[in-house]
Design a protein around this motif. Structure first.
Motif, mmCIF file in Angstrom:
data_model
loop_
_atom_site.group_PDB
_atom_site.id
_atom_site.type_symbol
_atom_site.label_atom_id
_atom_site.label_comp_id
_atom_site.label_asym_id
_atom_site.label_seq_id
_atom_site.Cartn_x
_atom_site.Cartn_y
_atom_site.Cartn_z
ATOM 1 N N GLY A 61 -15.932 -28.557 20.206
ATOM 2 C CA GLY A 61 -15.730 -27.311 19.482
ATOM 3 C C GLY A 61 -16.614 -26.183 19.974
ATOM 4 O O GLY A 61 -16.159 -25.048 20.137
ATOM 5 N N ILE A 62 -17.879 -26.493 20.233
ATOM 6 C CA ILE A 62 -18.802 -25.456 20.708
ATOM 7 C C ILE A 62 -18.443 -25.021 22.127
ATOM 8 O O ILE A 62 -18.486 -23.831 22.462
ATOM 9 C CB ILE A 62 -20.248 -25.975 20.643
ATOM 10 N N SER A 63 -18.058 -25.983 22.956
ATOM 11 C CA SER A 63 -17.697 -25.664 24.341
ATOM 12 C C SER A 63 -16.428 -24.836 24.435
ATOM 13 O O SER A 63 -16.211 -24.136 25.426
ATOM 14 C CB SER A 63 -17.533 -26.951 25.156
ATOM 15 N N ALA A 64 -15.573 -24.937 23.400
ATOM 16 C CA ALA A 64 -14.300 -24.211 23.432
ATOM 17 C C ALA A 64 -14.505 -22.704 23.539
ATOM 18 O O ALA A 64 -13.628 -21.979 24.011
ATOM 19 C CB ALA A 64 -13.475 -24.543 22.192
ATOM 20 N N THR B 281 -9.484 -18.914 10.711
ATOM 21 C CA THR B 281 -10.454 -18.943 11.800
ATOM 22 C C THR B 281 -9.916 -18.226 13.029
ATOM 23 O O THR B 281 -8.709 -18.059 13.200
ATOM 24 C CB THR B 281 -10.812 -20.388 12.186
ATOM 25 N N THR B 282 -10.821 -17.835 13.896
ATOM 26 C CA THR B 282 -10.443 -17.268 15.188
ATOM 27 C C THR B 282 -10.169 -18.413 16.162
ATOM 28 O O THR B 282 -10.600 -19.553 15.928
ATOM 29 C CB THR B 282 -11.576 -16.400 15.741
ATOM 30 N N PRO B 283 -9.482 -18.145 17.266
ATOM 31 C CA PRO B 283 -9.234 -19.212 18.251
ATOM 32 C C PRO B 283 -10.508 -19.862 18.767
ATOM 33 O O PRO B 283 -10.504 -21.042 19.107
ATOM 34 C CB PRO B 283 -8.486 -18.469 19.376
ATOM 35 N N GLU B 284 -11.602 -19.092 18.810
ATOM 36 C CA GLU B 284 -12.864 -19.662 19.286
ATOM 37 C C GLU B 284 -13.484 -20.604 18.258
ATOM 38 O O GLU B 284 -14.146 -21.584 18.606
ATOM 39 C CB GLU B 284 -13.864 -18.534 19.615
ATOM 40 N N GLN B 285 -13.302 -20.326 16.973
ATOM 41 C CA GLN B 285 -13.866 -21.161 15.909
ATOM 42 C C GLN B 285 -13.035 -22.419 15.653
ATOM 43 O O GLN B 285 -13.565 -23.447 15.221
ATOM 44 C CB GLN B 285 -13.951 -20.366 14.603
#
Length: 539
Positions: free
Chosen positions: A337-340, A138-142
């Protein structure tokens, strides 16, 4: 890192959407099954003891699985860092499924206990391995979203396991373990088809056995077993000042001291590299994980007691009554997770999560026998949101600190998970001592029971408290229920202190920017650079 064979893993091994969600589905199924086995046995134990005629082994039925899973956690992370993550994960998962099969076909109590030990040994590498896989693909955003989903599923499995176990035990308790096999096959097929990470080859010029650190393993495993047995037996099978319990604690202290000295000597090849503890981010994150998860598990353990004794709920009904906490935990993980994707730092979630958990436990202390369902549902929402916001952050912090040195990520994840399991065991043990002492005191004061009558109630167990009280002391039933209510609510002061201390520790964790830059892909983070410099200076 040019001389390190892990250069191939320095960049995220991203995969396409179909592969990503297929792998994630397999890992989530595996994590759910691992968590089911922690407590699915609770409602099946009566049927199992009837089949094997071994009431004296009841304690081992429940304790063997978490005991081996906790003791082998660091070595599983070390193996994942040295060998192929794909095959290491599948091997541990295969061992877990083998243990489930042994439990399902067991024809004796000893065979069943061996099966539980084998399943726990396999489970030690499944949750940490799954999180390592997520870190790689995964990417850092995911990553926060998927990590939160996996950790939430673990909590969900622990709560719904007694419900599932009770339903299966009505037909045959063996299906509590056979159910793992067909579901587990989905994970195996998924990872074989879609997960193909770069090959690990270890550190060049260093033998595999030295990197594995067998001596460290031989010191760590018995030390953890000793302290877990001491916590399991203390105040129950043996008094806390008995020679057995004291001896186990002393043995743990001595063996762990030798282990720490050995790990310092081994340096980079240690089973738990000391570099993990040199940075403020990792040290405080590990301490936060210990306190936070320990504070979370107390209400998970004692709310069903309150539901069953004070509210006269059945075991299955008490599990259903915990669902507001689990559902909001999943929701909190999704929000986090979404806010990250839009926040540059993980730290705010540590503060919000610990505050919410502290508030929930504070509200639990106000419970009375007449508390309405609206109150405990509302309090559980605070608890679930608190855990959903913060539980996965220590795991994400470790991955962030070591993103330039991925060989440490599996070990770091395993270390945080071990700390969480160990913190849960310690807090449950302390909570149990508080509950027992306060209950005896309240039964004497509120219900005016003598020592013999109190022992009669304690021996009745949770499910038969009301039945025994109605038969033996019908005129004191209300006082007995109030005594239990007071004892249970007193326990919640422990997680109040734990979550408050976790909040204080969160203030010391450095604010590390989660946004990747081109330079981050080839260079270390600022803290990682400092750790490496410190290590070189010591050498």
């Amino acid at each position: 890192m040019s001389s390190n064979s892990f250069d191939l893993m320095c960049r995220t091994h991203a995969v396409g959407s179909v592969k990503l969600y297929s792998i994630l589905t397999g890992i989530m199924i595996a994590t759910f099954l691992i968590s089911l086995d922690v407590s699915i046995i609770a409602t099946a134990i009566p049927s199992i003891t009837t089949r094997f005629h071994a009431t004296t082994d009841i304690g081992w039925y429940g304790a063997t699985y978490p005991l081996t899973m906790c003791a082998l956690q660091p070595i599983s992370g070390k193996l994942s860092s040295l060998l192929s993550l794909r095959w290491t994960y599948l091997s541990f998962y295969g061992i877990f499924l083998l243990g489930s099969l042994i439990c399902g076909v067991a024809n004796s109590s000893k065979m069943f206990i061996i099966g539980r030990a084998v399943a726990g040994a396999g489970g030690s590498g499944v949750v940490s391995g799954g999180l390592s896989v997520i870190a790689l693909i995964t990417t850092p955003e995911q990553r926060p979203l998927f990590t939160g989903l996996v950790t939430s599923l673990y909590a969900l499995g622990t709560v719904v396991a007694p419900i599932i176990g009770g339903a299966l035990a009505e037909h045959t308790w063996r299906w509590c373990f056979f159910i793992n096999l067909p579901a587990g096959a989905v994970t195996v097929v998924t990872l074989l088809l879609f997960f193909h990470p770069p090959q690990n080859t270890g550190t060049q010029g260093v033998s595999f056995l030295k990197q594995l650190d067998l001596i460290g393993c031989a010191l760590f495993i018995p030390s953890v077993i000793m302290v877990m047995l001491a916590l399991q037996w203390g105040g129950d099978e043996y008094s806390w000042n008995s020679a057995t319990v004291v001896g186990l604690f002393v043995g743990f202290a001595v063996t762990m001291t030798i282990f720490i000295c050995w790990e310092c000597y081994m340096g980079d090849e240690a089973m738990v590299p000391v570099v993990l503890l040199w940075g403020r981010s990792t040290t405080l994150s590990i301490a936060f994980a210990f306190l936070f998860l320990g504070s979370f598990v107390i209400p998970v353990y004692y709310l069903p007691e309150w539901f069953q004794i004070v509210k006269s709920a059945s075991p299955i009904r008490s599990g259903v009554m915990l669902l507001p906490s689990v559902c909001t935990q999943v929701f909190g993980s999704l929000v986090c997770g979404i806010s990250a994707k839009h926040l540059r730092y993980y730290n705010p979630w540590l503060f919000v999560g610990s505050v919410f958990l502290c508030i929930a436990n504070g509200l639990y202390t106000t419970f009375t026998a007449s508390s309405s369902s609206a109150s405990w549902i509302g309090y559980e929402i605070f608890q679930g949101l608190g855990c959903g916001f913060a539980a996965q952050i220590p795991l994400l912090t470790v991955q962030l600190v070591f993103k330039d040195r991925p060989r440490y990520i599996p070990v770091g994840i395993a270390t945080v998970l071990f700390t969480q399991y160990f913190g849960s065991a310690v807090m449950q043990s302390i909570g149990g001592a508080i509950f027992q002492n306060e209950l005896k005191k309240q039964l004497q004061v509120q219900a005016s029971l003598d020592h013999k009558q109190i022992e009669m109630l304690l021996n009745a167990g949770t499910l038969r408290v009301r039945e025994v009280a109605v038969q033996a002391f019908p005129d004191r039933l209300v006082d007995i229920i109030n005594a239990y209510n007071k004892a249970i609510t007193t326990v919640f002061y422990l997680p109040i202190a734990g979550s408050a201390l976790a909040f204080i520790l969160a203030a010391g964790i450095p604010w590390v920017n989660t946004r990747s830059t081109p330079k981050d892909d080839v260079d270390c983070t600022e803290e990682a650079d400092q750790l490496q410099s410190d290590k070189s200076a010591n050498v």
